[in-house]
Design an enzyme around this catalytic site. Sequence first.
Site, short mmCIF file in Angstrom:
data_model
loop_
_atom_site.label_atom_id
_atom_site.label_comp_id
_atom_site.label_asym_id
_atom_site.label_seq_id
_atom_site.Cartn_x
_atom_site.Cartn_y
_atom_site.Cartn_z
N GLY A 95 -10.92 1.16 39.91
CA GLY A 95 -10.40 2.29 39.18
C GLY A 95 -9.16 3.10 39.83
CB SER A 113 4.12 -6.96 33.80
OG SER A 113 4.89 -7.79 34.37
CG ASN A 134 -3.66 -5.23 30.81
OD1 ASN A 134 -4.64 -4.83 31.32
ND2 ASN A 134 -3.18 -6.84 31.09
CG ASP A 145 -2.61 -11.55 30.86
OD1 ASP A 145 -2.84 -10.23 30.73
OD2 ASP A 145 -3.08 -12.30 31.62
CG HIS A 198 -1.13 -9.44 34.33
ND1 HIS A 198 -2.26 -10.12 34.25
CD2 HIS A 198 -0.16 -10.45 34.67
CE1 HIS A 198 -2.20 -11.25 34.83
NE2 HIS A 198 -1.00 -11.49 35.14
CG ASN A 237 -3.73 0.47 38.35
OD1 ASN A 237 -2.51 0.74 38.46
ND2 ASN A 237 -4.43 -0.56 38.87
CD GLU A 267 -0.27 -16.50 23.79
OE1 GLU A 267 0.22 -17.25 24.49
OE2 GLU A 267 0.52 -16.57 22.45
CG MET A 304 -11.29 -7.35 35.73
SD MET A 304 -9.55 -7.71 36.07
CE MET A 304 -9.60 -9.47 36.66
C1 GRF Z 1 -5.09 -4.28 39.44
O1 GRF Z 1 -4.36 -5.23 40.52
C2 GRF Z 1 -4.66 -4.80 38.10
O2 GRF Z 1 -3.37 -4.91 37.92
C3 GRF Z 1 -5.46 -5.72 37.73
O3 GRF Z 1 -6.76 -5.57 38.47
C4 GRF Z 1 -6.66 -4.59 39.35
C5 GRF Z 1 -7.53 -3.34 39.14
O4 GRF Z 1 -7.33 -2.39 40.33
N1 GRF Z 1 -5.94 -6.32 36.44
P1 GRF Z 1 -8.02 -1.01 40.02
O5 GRF Z 1 -9.47 -1.13 39.30
O6 GRF Z 1 -7.15 -0.12 39.05
O7 GRF Z 1 -7.99 -0.30 41.34
#
Ligand code: GRF
Length: 217
Positions: free
Chosen positions: A13, A135, A106, A144, A108, A15, A142, A89
Amino acid sequence: MSARIAVLASGRGSNLQCLLDGIAAGQLDADVVGVFSDKPAAAALDKVPPERRWARTPKAFGSRDAFDAALADAVAASMPDWIVCAGYMRILGAGFVQRFAGRLVNIHPSLLPRHKGLHTHARAIEAGDTEHGASVHFVVPELDAGTVIAQARVPVLPGDDADTLAARVLAVEHPLLLATVRLLVAGRVAEQDGRVRLDGQSLFNPLRLDSAGNLQP
Ligand code: GRF
């Protein structure tokens, strides 16, 4: 009124934390109204109060559609303006995606359309890429494949392994996500015919994060 943001997350988490930090710092006029997870142990859940957490194990549902429907109902009940997948995920089914089309994004960890799917950092190194990054894109059924709103680039350096490269990318994911969500909640970005429109103007390329953390056309 602050924008209502629902966040889908499966892991640590960081992000999500960057959005919460942006809100706390007055940089993002929004409220994280719910965090939704397919992993009840995800650390991301702990970042919001218990009443804003929803987590279920997909195995407890009879089918992918049944899990997706429960997730979609929970997300809808939080009345979000925007739904942000931040390290979520699990593939979202078409029903979920269509229900929230146009307000589902999202982050990615690659320069899409390169390296869709998993293990992007190892694949960038294996491919001999000299640049890699992250990105933020609109989600379509579909994987990503949706229109890319904004990207941040980092160099691939000699001696990098997947972990060192992932750390360099993660450091730009956070300002990238914050800057992109700021534009979204301000109503400045929309999608039309597979192109991103910023302030009503069609863009031919994704916005690009500069070293000051601002997005540039
Ligand atoms: C990030 O690299 C995101 O782009 C990818 O999974 C990771 C998640 O990191 N899809 P966090 O859980 O936000 O630390």
